[in-house]
Design a protein around this motif. Structure first.
Motif, PDB file in Angstrom:
ATOM      1  N   ALA A  53     -11.620  -2.944  -5.464  1.00 50.25           N
ATOM      2  CA  ALA A  53     -11.814  -4.474  -5.963  1.00 50.25           C
ATOM      3  C   ALA A  53     -13.469  -4.459  -6.590  1.00 50.25           C
ATOM      4  CB  ALA A  53     -11.733  -5.418  -4.778  1.00 50.25           C
ATOM      5  N   ARG A  54     -14.467  -3.842  -5.584  1.00 52.35           N
ATOM      6  CA  ARG A  54     -15.727  -3.954  -6.248  1.00 52.35           C
ATOM      7  C   ARG A  54     -16.041  -3.039  -7.562  1.00 52.35           C
ATOM      8  NH1 ARG A  54     -16.532  -1.955  -0.992  1.00 52.35           N
ATOM      9  NH2 ARG A  54     -16.922   0.048  -1.685  1.00 52.35           N
ATOM     10  N   ALA A  55     -15.142  -2.235  -7.923  1.00 50.04           N
ATOM     11  CA  ALA A  55     -15.240  -1.583  -9.001  1.00 50.04           C
ATOM     12  C   ALA A  55     -14.741  -1.980 -10.194  1.00 50.04           C
ATOM     13  CB  ALA A  55     -14.767  -0.075  -8.811  1.00 50.04           C
ATOM     14  N   GLY A  56     -14.011  -3.089  -9.796  1.00 44.53           N
ATOM     15  CA  GLY A  56     -13.209  -3.809 -10.957  1.00 44.53           C
ATOM     16  C   GLY A  56     -12.159  -2.833 -11.664  1.00 44.53           C
ATOM     17  N   GLY A  57     -11.426  -2.078 -10.951  1.00 44.78           N
ATOM     18  CA  GLY A  57     -10.349  -1.193 -11.491  1.00 44.78           C
ATOM     19  C   GLY A  57     -10.844   0.298 -12.191  1.00 44.78           C
ATOM     20  N   ARG A  58     -12.190   0.256 -12.412  1.00 46.27           N
ATOM     21  CA  ARG A  58     -12.725   1.686 -12.962  1.00 46.27           C
ATOM     22  C   ARG A  58     -13.722   2.060 -11.895  1.00 46.27           C
ATOM     23  NH1 ARG A  58     -12.386   2.572 -18.709  1.00 46.27           N
ATOM     24  NH2 ARG A  58     -10.856   1.194 -19.509  1.00 46.27           N
ATOM     25  N   LEU A  59     -13.487   3.373 -11.570  1.00 50.61           N
ATOM     26  CA  LEU A  59     -14.420   4.274 -10.639  1.00 50.61           C
ATOM     27  C   LEU A  59     -15.347   5.103 -11.447  1.00 50.61           C
ATOM     28  CD1 LEU A  59     -11.751   5.472  -7.766  1.00 50.61           C
ATOM     29  CD2 LEU A  59     -13.318   3.190  -8.034  1.00 50.61           C
ATOM     30  N   ASP A  60     -16.989   5.106 -11.010  1.00 55.96           N
ATOM     31  CA  ASP A  60     -17.486   5.934 -11.648  1.00 55.96           C
ATOM     32  C   ASP A  60     -17.397   7.207 -10.987  1.00 55.96           C
ATOM     33  OD1 ASP A  60     -19.320   5.559  -9.360  1.00 55.96           O
ATOM     34  OD2 ASP A  60     -20.384   4.184 -10.326  1.00 55.96           O
ATOM     35  N   GLU A  61     -18.434   8.156 -11.261  1.00 55.38           N
ATOM     36  CA  GLU A  61     -18.351   9.312 -10.760  1.00 55.38           C
ATOM     37  C   GLU A  61     -18.334   9.416  -9.144  1.00 55.38           C
ATOM     38  OE1 GLU A  61     -20.762  13.710 -10.852  1.00 55.38           O
ATOM     39  OE2 GLU A  61     -20.155  12.469 -12.609  1.00 55.38           O
ATOM     40  N   GLN A  62     -19.658   8.563  -8.622  1.00 50.69           N
ATOM     41  CA  GLN A  62     -19.807   8.318  -7.092  1.00 50.69           C
ATOM     42  C   GLN A  62     -18.587   7.556  -6.442  1.00 50.69           C
ATOM     43  OE1 GLN A  62     -23.383   6.142  -6.377  1.00 50.69           O
ATOM     44  NE2 GLN A  62     -23.475   6.601  -4.390  1.00 50.69           N
ATOM     45  N   GLN A  63     -18.295   6.772  -7.079  1.00 48.35           N
ATOM     46  CA  GLN A  63     -17.122   5.908  -6.410  1.00 48.35           C
ATOM     47  C   GLN A  63     -15.623   6.813  -6.310  1.00 48.35           C
ATOM     48  OE1 GLN A  63     -17.382   2.882  -9.359  1.00 48.35           O
ATOM     49  NE2 GLN A  63     -17.893   1.338  -7.909  1.00 48.35           N
ATOM     50  N   ARG A  64     -15.601   7.700  -7.347  1.00 45.46           N
ATOM     51  CA  ARG A  64     -14.443   8.539  -7.400  1.00 45.46           C
ATOM     52  C   ARG A  64     -14.480   9.494  -6.041  1.00 45.46           C
ATOM     53  NH1 ARG A  64     -10.074   8.957  -9.883  1.00 45.46           N
ATOM     54  NH2 ARG A  64     -10.821   7.859 -11.686  1.00 45.46           N
ATOM     55  N   ALA A  65     -15.729   9.989  -5.941  1.00 45.63           N
ATOM     56  CA  ALA A  65     -15.838  10.804  -4.632  1.00 45.63           C
ATOM     57  C   ALA A  65     -15.646  10.150  -3.342  1.00 45.63           C
ATOM     58  CB  ALA A  65     -17.437  11.443  -4.819  1.00 45.63           C
ATOM     59  N   GLU A  66     -16.148   8.888  -3.368  1.00 46.96           N
ATOM     60  CA  GLU A  66     -15.878   8.091  -2.130  1.00 46.96           C
ATOM     61  C   GLU A  66     -14.309   7.841  -1.992  1.00 46.96           C
ATOM     62  OE1 GLU A  66     -16.650   5.435   1.185  1.00 46.96           O
ATOM     63  OE2 GLU A  66     -17.448   7.385   0.326  1.00 46.96           O
ATOM     64  N   TYR A  67     -13.636   7.470  -3.065  1.00 50.96           N
ATOM     65  CA  TYR A  67     -12.177   7.301  -3.096  1.00 50.96           C
ATOM     66  C   TYR A  67     -11.566   8.282  -2.449  1.00 50.96           C
ATOM     67  CZ  TYR A  67      -7.450   6.333  -4.802  1.00 50.96           C
ATOM     68  OH  TYR A  67      -6.134   6.517  -5.205  1.00 50.96           O
ATOM     69  N   GLU A  68     -11.888   9.498  -3.005  1.00 53.03           N
ATOM     70  CA  GLU A  68     -11.189  10.929  -2.743  1.00 53.03           C
ATOM     71  C   GLU A  68     -11.428  11.037  -1.138  1.00 53.03           C
ATOM     72  OE1 GLU A  68     -12.523  14.128  -5.351  1.00 53.03           O
ATOM     73  OE2 GLU A  68     -11.421  12.963  -6.888  1.00 53.03           O
ATOM     74  N   ARG A  69     -12.583  10.890  -0.722  1.00 46.87           N
ATOM     75  CA  ARG A  69     -12.837  11.129   0.606  1.00 46.87           C
ATOM     76  C   ARG A  69     -12.147  10.022   1.490  1.00 46.87           C
ATOM     77  NH1 ARG A  69     -15.119   8.838   4.828  1.00 46.87           N
ATOM     78  NH2 ARG A  69     -16.114   6.988   3.780  1.00 46.87           N
ATOM     79  N   LEU A  70     -11.859   8.828   1.166  1.00 47.20           N
ATOM     80  CA  LEU A  70     -11.117   7.869   1.931  1.00 47.20           C
ATOM     81  C   LEU A  70      -9.877   7.988   1.810  1.00 47.20           C
ATOM     82  CD1 LEU A  70     -13.094   4.678   0.419  1.00 47.20           C
ATOM     83  CD2 LEU A  70     -12.897   5.504   2.879  1.00 47.20           C
ATOM     84  N   VAL A  71      -9.246   8.448   0.694  1.00 48.13           N
ATOM     85  CA  VAL A  71      -7.782   8.900   0.674  1.00 48.13           C
ATOM     86  C   VAL A  71      -7.438   9.974   1.399  1.00 48.13           C
ATOM     87  CG1 VAL A  71      -5.798   9.552  -1.007  1.00 48.13           C
ATOM     88  CG2 VAL A  71      -7.293   7.710  -1.746  1.00 48.13           C
ATOM     89  N   THR A  72      -8.051  11.020   1.527  1.00 52.52           N
ATOM     90  CA  THR A  72      -8.282  12.144   2.285  1.00 52.52           C
ATOM     91  C   THR A  72      -8.036  11.817   3.796  1.00 52.52           C
ATOM     92  OG1 THR A  72      -9.096  13.572   0.642  1.00 52.52           O
ATOM     93  CG2 THR A  72      -9.007  14.574   2.956  1.00 52.52           C
ATOM     94  N   ALA A  73      -8.555  10.876   4.129  1.00 56.91           N
ATOM     95  CA  ALA A  73      -8.938  10.476   5.626  1.00 56.91           C
ATOM     96  C   ALA A  73      -7.810   9.735   5.778  1.00 56.91           C
ATOM     97  CB  ALA A  73     -10.160   9.678   5.993  1.00 56.91           C
ATOM     98  N   TRP A  74      -7.380   8.692   5.059  1.00 55.34           N
ATOM     99  CA  TRP A  74      -6.283   7.890   5.153  1.00 55.34           C
ATOM    100  C   TRP A  74      -4.923   8.697   5.215  1.00 55.34           C
ATOM    101  CZ3 TRP A  74      -2.104   7.521   2.067  1.00 55.34           C
ATOM    102  CH2 TRP A  74      -0.916   6.430   2.346  1.00 55.34           C
TER     103      TRP A  74
END
Length: 57
Positions: free
Chosen positions: A24-45
């Motif tokens: 939601a914060r990214a507006g549907g597009r992740l930058d490099e830093q957000q993508r790394a955070e996304y990958e961390r969250l999905v792995t933990a999930w």
């Protein structure tokens, strides 16, 4: 539901909410830093969800 399974369920729900908020914060597009955070969250999930699965008796 065992106490451990309930803990995993709550954790997976919390992580799911964090993932949704990130998108939601990214507006549907992740930058490099957000993508790394996304990958961390999905792995933990995924780990939390695997903890929810119990073997049939």
């Amino acid at each position: 539901m065992s106490r451990e399974a309930a803990t995993h369920s709550v954790r997976s729900a919390e992580l799911n909410e964090q993932i949704r908020a990130l998108w939601a914060r990214a507006g549907g597009r992740l930058d490099e830093q957000q993508r790394a955070e996304y990958e961390r969250l999905v792995t933990a999930w995924a780990a939390a969800v695997r903890g929810d699965v119990t073997e049939p008796v």
